[in-house]
Motif scaffolding. Structure first.
Motif, PDB file in Angstrom:
ATOM      1  N   LEU A 562       0.833  -1.200   0.000  1.00 27.94           N
ATOM      2  CA  LEU A 562       0.000   0.000   0.000  1.00 27.94           C
ATOM      3  C   LEU A 562       0.867   1.249   0.000  1.00 27.94           C
ATOM      4  O   LEU A 562       0.609   2.199  -0.745  1.00 27.94           O
ATOM      5  CB  LEU A 562      -0.901  -0.025   1.248  1.00 27.94           C
ATOM      6  CG  LEU A 562      -1.846   1.151   1.367  1.00 27.94           C
ATOM      7  CD1 LEU A 562      -2.781   1.199   0.169  1.00 27.94           C
ATOM      8  CD2 LEU A 562      -2.688   1.047   2.634  1.00 27.94           C
ATOM      9  N   GLU A 585      -4.530  -2.104  -6.498  1.00 30.65           N
ATOM     10  CA  GLU A 585      -5.169  -1.752  -5.211  1.00 30.65           C
ATOM     11  C   GLU A 585      -6.546  -2.391  -5.134  1.00 30.65           C
ATOM     12  O   GLU A 585      -6.974  -2.895  -4.095  1.00 30.65           O
ATOM     13  CB  GLU A 585      -5.257  -0.226  -5.064  1.00 30.65           C
ATOM     14  CG  GLU A 585      -3.875   0.411  -4.861  1.00 30.65           C
ATOM     15  CD  GLU A 585      -3.929   1.902  -4.503  1.00 30.65           C
ATOM     16  OE1 GLU A 585      -4.940   2.551  -4.800  1.00 30.65           O
ATOM     17  OE2 GLU A 585      -2.952   2.401  -3.919  1.00 30.65           O
ATOM     18  N   PHE A 604      -6.662  -0.307   1.695  1.00 27.22           N
ATOM     19  CA  PHE A 604      -6.579  -0.187   0.228  1.00 27.22           C
ATOM     20  C   PHE A 604      -7.709   0.678  -0.304  1.00 27.22           C
ATOM     21  O   PHE A 604      -7.523   1.512  -1.180  1.00 27.22           O
ATOM     22  CB  PHE A 604      -6.618  -1.577  -0.427  1.00 27.22           C
ATOM     23  CG  PHE A 604      -5.290  -2.268  -0.357  1.00 27.22           C
ATOM     24  CD1 PHE A 604      -4.232  -1.838  -1.160  1.00 27.22           C
ATOM     25  CD2 PHE A 604      -5.065  -3.328   0.515  1.00 27.22           C
ATOM     26  CE1 PHE A 604      -2.993  -2.457  -1.089  1.00 27.22           C
ATOM     27  CE2 PHE A 604      -3.829  -3.940   0.599  1.00 27.22           C
ATOM     28  CZ  PHE A 604      -2.787  -3.502  -0.207  1.00 27.22           C
TER      29      PHE A 604
END
Length: 1717
Positions: A562, A585, A604
């Motif tokens: 991330l 993502e 996310f």
């Protein structure tokens, strides 16, 4: 047959060999004769072999040493041509595999010599290769020698030889290992070898290995030795060796023959003990080296990393990890950690590049990554390798942005650790490549001024390395800008792709397996196989293990991923790159969602959300989630420092929209870029495709969408879809054409997103709804306290979601509507309006939707749908309520007929309108109700009728609008008519419903609870109606009370006959008495303040001008109504079990009303009392029912038995119908006489309490003291005779006493002077008031009853006499009412002007009443004188005692008539009573009467009162005559019977007569007065009586003698007195003559004296007492004194009196004797 052993091939081989030998012999003919000879003998040998053997090849091979010998000798000549020929021949032999082991050894030795002489090097290599590849005869030392030979040739000066040798070495090494593989293959079936080995065995133990394996082992071991720069054990004769070559060989072996190492423990041992340490050792320069570190910092010079070795080591490592991971877990951990370290910013660029390439190789192998995770990250004390790799990639990418990469490691001396954050300016024009004057933007990342191009490097999913393949390069290559970044970027993408596809694939398998196994194991009965369960549980365990791995993998990598992806997303300027990042993502978010890893999923999603919004946009949802806690902080993961970089704001993005932020105080505008829109689309895509796993992160997604929608200016339209609209205030939203065309698409996707919610599973749908709700809550918070346009996104989308999920509306209805209800309560009107709009739309849509099963069969759902409509009733905003009522009206109009079980809710909505909610709302609701009552009563379930009644009643109680209240009472009347008309159907339906409910209740084991249980349901309906009307009867407004009261009693009157008999019990107790209780309470507590005249010009009559008076009217109405019902329906009520208790309660109410301090109420109460007392007894069989005169219709008598349930619906209430009630099935009930009596006695007790309480005088008096009115008291007393008729049998003395007390008190009550003119007769008339009449009537009734009653009743006579005599006393002494001062009527001020002055109380004129009572006494006594009770109780004495009062007062009596009546009464009574007294003389019962009588005579005849001045002579004489009558009575009735009378009494009488016969006078009178006042007649009469009894010579008894003696002594005493007085007066008067009376009297006395003496002389001496004589003689001196008088009449009389004294002239002695006799 193979090609080499076919006959043709063999033949050919023999020919070739022979030709070769021949050629050889030719060549060596001259120079080398030995060789020639050998060749020739060889030819012969070959031929011989061919001739003798069938198996030519085998024979050849056996003799191969001899066959080969000539050629070997030929090579020994070192002659190039010969050598070549020989080598070719040898190769041919080899290729036909006819070389034996020994021959081969010889050949190799020969080749070695050639090699040492550097002859025919290429040919040598070729020969070796052929020798080793065609067969396996070369072993051990020979083999090693052959290999060394190749190695040696590799290091010659000749380039071609070198390269060929290198290739040959590679091939030879491969051959060695291939042989081993083949050998294993051959032996595999014979002996099962242990596959995997624990690598701790001794490395020298090669004895166990088979030949080929042993060669391979020795070779591999020496390769390691060589790379490690140690002497080889087996490859003897090596002179030089390079590491790079060695590493390449190692790599190829490891790569090509992994199974060798995995299957043989000896080999695996080599891997562990030799290869790994070697690699680690060789890596050390790379590890220690730091770019730019000065030499002074470490004393020993640091070896610099060497690109070729480093790169090859990395390749080896890649192979080791890929192939032998399972064997080398610990070692791999070290390798991987090293790899991670190579990415550090202080390593040379090329090193970092190759390291990234190596890592990329793992990233495309998800299974490998999975193993890392299992072996390291999931172990307790191990390095978190997988996590480190991901984090390292992240840090690597970050460092590339922070440190400018320079291609050449030598020049890059900028210390990496100097200042990571140091801003580094990139070339100004970087990334701008001019093409034809235009500027095109290359795909690149740009962040804070650092610009990095994106290079296309590999096809996605394959790790094709550039630098790892540069095996020919010695110098480190220059790395192009952006290369490392691009590889790292692809690493991330491949990593995500790999992991997600792998895990999702496995998840899918598990899920399908689970389904199948659960289907199989869904019914594991007792008999089911144990193994089935076992397999299931194994599978579960397996799934648990897998899931743990998946979760760990995600948990290990998400933070790093991330961090890196967010940074890249922020830096990306290329749409494709952005798309890839977003896709990564998105897939990660979806995966986390599927695995239920909330934190990572939300992180996310947050990243995507942040990307969608403008930089630094203040959105709380995103700043509070877990992911955000990481931002801008550096957190350490296993020593890796990963810094989260917050998005930079100056990315070169095209701005496509400008709008207002959604905030409480929006400041300025915000801009959306095309990247924002791209992110938004990803977000929509995420929500659309993965809605099912979003769970709680719907919140993030929707919050972001809401803000974007707001910024883009989309507004909700009908149905909840968002359409582009204009912002209401502030700068309008500015949109570029690019985004304008996008808007409808976005709007459409948004709607589709919510439409697709119909495919979500229930849990996910709930998450979506919850998220929308909390979003909406935030919007609500924001909209508080201002009237700005609120954000309606959430509300609109809730509506949309609801509408598309109508098919399963049940599961989301509660949270959905629950929230919308909250919105409806919001202070912001626009928000509220949308909430209500959404809610009512959903309800209407829900009701019209075609559900399956349809609503008519799914009542629960229908109620669920209507419930929020009811809940809206708890909201106070009028606009919401109006919407609600409008919705109700629409539902009624469209679905009124099919509402069915929904009616209670709909009616509830109307009924929930409260008083304070404004007229318009009440009106609208009332309109709905009127519509229901007029149109829908027949269509609704009968069970709802009760609610209609309740609602109509509640409108009656609304005080906003009197007309509505009165109309609603009218509606209740209409409803009751409807009940009456449809009675039978309603009853049937209700009974059916009741039975069903009862059954349900029994099943559940609960008690059925409904109002008025256990009355039948139809009766309950009526009871509810009555109860409602009852409530209205106590409404604060008099008009409503009156109307309701009339309606209530009318309905009970008109339809009461429909009720079951037992229900009357409830009517009485729960309705009527309850109502009475409430009315009584309200009345007693009502306000006494005067109400000013009502609004406008309405005047209020003074009898109604206080609340108390208005309530009084209600009380009167109610009590009368109830009493009437008791009267007319007694035939129904009496058979009820507790009629007597009801009777008591009713009496109690009558009593409290009668005792209320209000004349109107108390009088009405008595009227009701009278009404219930005149009740006829229940109809008996014997009585013929008569039609009441009012009803002129024939009486409907119902024939035949009536079943329990049905009832006659006939609207009459005649006796005939009552009889119909008691048809053959239930005979008429005859009330028990005794119970009847009890009722009457209860009534008597009530009467007594009312009487005693109401007439009891108050303790204190002031102007507000309440004193009962005369009409009230009259009515009260008038009740008694009727009541008495029923209780006379048990009426005893106590009761009589009680009655007496009441009569007495009632009579004593005064009246107010205001009322006196209407009640009192004028003072002069002697008339009784109606109250007094009533009292006497009551006593009269009693007396008559006693008269005809049994003996035991007659003891009551005395009590009645007592009562009457008490009344008689009133004539002289009016009764006192407590401490109240009463005025005599004559002096009461009759004055109505002073309204507020305390009322003056006027005492009545009691004289006529007392006199009437006296007459009654005399009458009664005349009838009852002889009764034992009358005698025993000394009634006569009491009568006398009572009469003594007026008699003694005489002229002082208030009325003259009184004492006259008293005298006449006394005379009458004595005339009857004295004989009785004489009769009972002996019993002593009258002893006490005589003194009383004597005193009475005395008080009357010699009264102390003075006659009034205006008394005329005639009057006086008439009064004197009365006195004379009394004396006559004494002489006729008493004295003749002296012997029955006590002596003392006679004495008293005599004394009295004596007193009367002497004129008494007072000196104060004037002559004239004296003249009249002297009662001559009376005195005469007395004297005569005295005389009469003196002269009695008929003495028969001693008693009589006694009387005479007494009379004599009295007479003599009297004469003496008179004479004395006369002398005195004469002397005083001088010449004046004395009054005539006195002269007459003295003459009378003198005559009497002479008569007396004569009489005494005639009497027998013994009859005359000595005393008498003495008294007579004593007169003499007095007489002598009188001689001097002047009157001649006196003188002549004196003469006559003195003459008889001559007889007393005797000598003294005899007189003495006489005296003694």
């Amino acid at each position: 047959m193979s090609g080499t052993s076919s006959p043709e091939a063999v033949k050919k081989l023999l020919e070739n060999m022979q030709s070769d030998l021949r050629a050889l012999s030719l060549e060596c003919k001259k120079k080398f004769p030995p060789v020639k000879e050998a060749a020739e003998s060889g030819i012969i040998k070959v031929k011989t072999i061919a001739a003798r053997n069938t198996e030519i090849l085998a024979a050849l091979k056996e003799n191969s040493s001899e066959v080969v010998q000539p050629f070997l000798m030929g090579c020994g000549t070192k002659e190039p041509k010969i050598t070549q020929l020989c080598l070719a021949a040898i190769q041919r032999l080899m290729s036909h595999e006819v070389v034996s082991e020994t021959a081969a050894g010889n050949i190799i030795n020969m080749l070695w010599q050639l090699m040492e002489n550097s002859l025919e090097e290429l040919k040598l290599l070729q020969t070796v290769l052929v020798l080793l590849t065609t067969n396996t005869v070369v072993h051990d030392e020979a083999l090693s020698k052959a290999i060394v030979l190749c190695f040696r040739l590799h290091f010659t000066k000749d380039n071609i030889t070198n390269n060929t040798a290198a290739a040959t070495v590679r091939q030879v090494v491969t051959v060695v290992f291939e042989r081993m593989v083949a050998e294993d293959e051959r032996h595999r079936d014979i002996i099962e070898q242990p596959i995997l080995v624990q690598g701790n065995s001794n490395r020298r133990s090669v004895s166990t290995l088979k030949p080929c394996a042993k060669d391979a082992y020795m070779l591999f071991q020496d390769l390691c030795q060589l790379v490690n720069a140690d002497a080889p054990y087996w490859l003897v004769g090596m002179t030089e060796m390079t590491r790079t070559f060695g590493l390449e060989l190692l790599e190829s072996v490891l790569n090509d023959f992994p199974q060798v190492f995995l299957q043989h423990q000896e080999f695996s041992f080599l891997l562990k003990e030799r290869v790994c340490p070697l690699v680690i050792k060789l890596f050390s320069p790379n590890i220690k080296f730091r770019q730019g570190s000065s030499a002074s910092s470490s004393p020993a010079p640091v070896e610099k990393p060497y690109f070729p070795i480093c790169m090859r080591l990395l390749r080896v490592v890649s192979v080791l990890i890929k192939q032998f991971y399972s064997l080398l877990v610990t070692e791999c951990e070290i390798f991987l950690s090293l790899l991670v370290k190579f990415l550090d910013a202080d390593k040379p660029q090329w090193l970092r590049a190759v390291a990234v390439e190596s890592i990329h190789r793992f990233c495309v192998q998800p299974q490998l990554l999975r193993s890392f995770c299992q072996s390291y990250d999931m172990k307790q004390h191990s390095t978190k390798v997988f996590r480190d790799i991901v984090n390292a990639l992240g840090s690597f990418i970050q460092s590339l942005f922070l440190v400018p990469p320079t291609g050449n490691p030598a020049t890059s001396n900028q210390a990496g650790n100097n200042n990571l954050g140091g801003s580094v300016s990139a070339p100004a024009n970087s990334g701008m490549v001019g093409i034809g004057g235009g500027v095109t933007l290359l795909p690149a990342f740009e962040y804070r001024g650092t610009w990095i191009p994106i290079l296309t490097i590999t096809v996605q999913g394959s790790a094709k390395a550039t630098y790892l393949e540069m095996l020919d390069k010695v110098e480190p290559p220059t790395i192009p800008e952006g290369y490392a970044m691009s590889v790292a970027f692809h690493c991330l993408l491949d990593l995500v792709r790999g992991i997600t596809s792998m895990i999702e694939g496995e998840l899918g398998e598990v899920e399908t397996e689970c389904q199948t196994t659960t289907e199989e194991a869904s019914s594991p009965t007792q008999s089911s196989e144990q193994q089935d369960l076992q397999s299931t549980s194994d599978q579960m365990d397996k799934e648990i293990v897998s899931r743990a791995v998946w979760e760990e993998m995600v948990n290990a990598c998400w933070c790093g991923l991330l961090a890196a992806l967010s940074l890249l997303l922020d830096a990306s300027t290329d749409e494709a790159a952005t798309e890839n990042i977003l896709k990564a993502e998105l897939t990660m978010a979806a995966l986390c969602g599927r695995l239920g890893l909330i934190t990572s999923r939300d992180a996310f999603i947050t990243a995507i959300c942040k990307g969608s919004l403008p930089p630094h946009y203040a959105l709380t949802v995103l700043n509070t989630t877990t992911a955000a806690t990481l931002s801008n902080k550096s957190y350490s993961v296993q020593g890796q420092s990963v810094m989260m970089i917050s998005p930079s704001s100056e990315s070169h993005q095209q701005v496509v929209a400008v709008g207002q932020p959604l905030a409480v105080q929006p400041q300025g505008t915000v801009m959306l870029t095309s990247k924002n829109i791209q992110c938004m689309r990803t977000l929509l895509n995420l929500a659309h495709c993965h809605g099912a796993v979003l769970g709680t992160s719907w919140q993030l997604v929707l919050a972001t969408l809401q803000h974007l929608v707001w910024i883009l200016g989309l507004k909700p339209s009908s149905g909840g879809a968002l359409k582009p609209g204009r912002a209401v205030e502030g700068p309008s939203t500015v949109l570029t054409t690019a985004v304008m065309t996008d808007l409808p698409v976005i709007s459409n996707i948004l709607s589709r997103l919510f439409e697709s919610s119909q495919y979500l599973d229930d849990v996910s749908l709930h998450h979506l709804i919850n998220a929308l709700c909390s979003l909406s809550l935030e919007a609500m918070d924001m909209a508080y306290g201002n009237n700005k346009e609120p954000s309606l996104f959430a509300v609109a989308k809730l509506l949309e979601t609801g509408l598309v999920n109508m098919h399963r509306i049940e599961i989301l209805w509660r949270p959905l509507t629950g929230h919308l209800l909250e919105v409806c309560q919001h202070p912001n009107s626009r928000m509220r309006e949308w909430g209500a709009e959404a809610l009512t739309s959903l309800i209407k849509a829900g009701l019209t939707f075609n559900h399956d099963p349809p609503l008519s069969q799914n009542q629960r759902l229908q109620l669920l749908l209507l419930n929020p409509l009811k809940e809206m009733s708890n909201i106070n905003h009028p606009d919401i309520r109006l919407k609600q009522l409008e919705c109700v009206l629409q539902i009624l109009q469209s679905q009124g007929d099919s509402l069915g079980p929904g009616w209670p809710l709909v009616l509830g909505v109307m009924g929930a309108i409260r008083n304070d909610q404004g007229e318009s709302l009440i009106r609208t609701a009332f309109q709905c109700l009127q519509l229901v009552v007029t149109d829908f009563l027949p269509t609704m379930p009968c069970t709802c009728l009760q609610i209609v009644v309740d609602v109509a009643g509640s409108f009656g109680l609304h005080n906003q609008e009197l007309n509505i209240s009165l109309t609603s009472i009218g509606l209740l009347w209409n409803i009751s008519d409807y009940f009456f008309q449809r009675g039978e159907t309603i009853e049937k339906e209700l009974n059916k419903e009741e039975a069903a409910q009862q059954k349900q209740a029994e099943e559940k084991g609960v008690v059925l609870n409904r109002p008025f249980h256990p009355a039948p349901p139809f009766d309950c309906l009526w009871l509810c109606l009555y109860a409602k009307l009852g409530e209205l009867c106590v409404d604060p407004r008099p008009a409503v009370r009156k109307s309701a009261g009339q309606t209530l009693f009318s309905t009970i009157g008109a339809h009461g006959t429909l009720l079951q008999h037992s229900t009357w019990h409830t009517v009485i107790w729960k309705v009527l008495f309850h109502l009475l209780d409430r009315v009584r309470e309200s009345s007693t507590t009502a306000d006494k303040e005067k109400i000013e005249s009502g609004g406008g010009n309405i005047l209020i009559h003074h009898s109604r001008d206080t609340a108390e008076k208005q309530w009084a009217e209600t009380w009167v109405l109610t009590l009368a109504g109830v009493a009437r019902i008791f009267n007319t329906r007694r035939y129904l009520l009496q058979p009820l079990g507790d009629f007597s208790r009801a009777w008591d309660v009713l009496l109690d109410h009558i009593q409290s009303a009668a005792l209320s301090k209000n004349n109107e109420v108390s009088l009405a109460a008595l009227k009701s009392f009278q009404e219930i007392l005149q009740i006829v007894s229940p109809v008996r069989d014997s009585d013929k029912p008569e039609t009441p005169p009012v009803v002129n219709v024939p009486v409907p008598v119902l024939i035949g038995p009536i079943s329990g349930m049905s009832r006659p619906f006939v609207r009459t209430d005649s006796i005939g119908e009552r009889l119909g009630r008691y048809s053959s099935s239930e005979p008429p009930i005859v009330t028990d006489e005794l119970e009847d009596l009890n009722l009457w006695w209860a009534a008597w007790n009530t009467w007594y309490r009312i009487g005693s309480e109401s007439t009891k005088p108050p303790v204190t008096f002031d102007k507000l003291t309440f004193i009962p009115s005369q009409p009230f008291l009259t009515a009260l007393i008038q009740i008694f005779p009727a009541l008495y008729q029923h209780i006379k049998t048990g009426f005893n003395m106590d009761d009589l006493q009680k009655l007496g007390v009441i009569l007495h008190s009632a009579i004593s009550v005064p009246i107010s002077s205001d009322a006196s003119p209407f009640i009192l007769p004028s003072y002069t008339e002697a008339v009784l008031t109606s109250l007094q009449e009533a009292v006497l009537t009551a006593l009269d009734v009693l007396q008559k009853a006693i008269c005809v009653g049994p003996e035991n009743m007659q003891i009551m006579y005395p009590a009645i006499f007592d009562q009457l005599l008490a009344f008689v006393e009133f004539s002289c002494k009016p009764p006192q009412y407590g401490q109240l001062e009463t005025k005599h009527i004559a002096n009461a001020k009759y004055n109505q002007i002073q309204l507020f002055a305390p009322a003056e109380w006027v005492a009545l004129n009691y004289v006529p009443f007392a006199e009437r009572s006296l007459e009654v006494v005399v009458d009664l006594y005349q009838k009852t004188a002889c009764h034992k009770a009358v005698v025993n109780e000394k009634v006569l004495q009491y009568i006398i005692k009572t009469l003594r009062v007026p008699l003694s007062l005489k002229y002082s009596c208030p009325s003259e008539s009184t004492w006259k009546l008293a005298v006449s009464s006394l005379l009458k009574v004595l005339s009857i009573g004295l004989p009785v007294a004489r009769q009972h003389a002996s019993s002593g019962k009258f002893d006490s009467m005589w003194p009383e009588l004597a005193n009475t005579f005395e008080d009357f005849l010699f009264t102390k009162s003075i006659p009034p001045d205006n008394l005329s002579i005639q009057e006086f004489q008439r009064n004197e005559n009365i006195d004379v009558e009394v004396v006559q009575l004494i002489s006729n009735e008493i004295l003749p019977y002296a012997n029955f009378i006590p002596k003392e009494f006679v004495g008293q009488i005599m004394t009295m007569l004596n007193k009367g016969s002497i004129h008494s006078q007072s000196s104060s009178f004037t002559e004239a007065e004296i003249d009249i006042r002297l009662r001559e007649e009376f005195s005469k009469m007395c004297f005569e009586t005295l005389l009469q009894f003196s002269f009695s010579n008929k003495v028969t008894t001693p008693q009589e003698g006694y009387i005479s003696r007494m009379a004599l002594s009295v007479l003599l005493k009297r004469s003496q007195d008179v004479l004395h007085r006369y002398i005195e007066d004469e002397r005083l008067s001088g010449k004046c003559p004395l009054p005539r009376q006195q002269v007459t009297e003295i003459i009378f006395v003198l005559k009497a004296v002479s008569t007396l003496i004569d009489s005494l002389k005639k009497t027998q001496p013994e009859n005359v007492d000595g005393n008498t004589w003495a008294q007579v003689i004593a007169l003499y001196p007095t007489l002598v004194e009188c001689i001097t008088c002047s009157s001649s009449e006196v003188c002549s009389a004196l003469k006559e009196a003195l003459v008889p004294f001559k007889d007393f002239m005797q000598p003294p002695a005899s007189r003495v004797q006489n005296g003694e006799s």
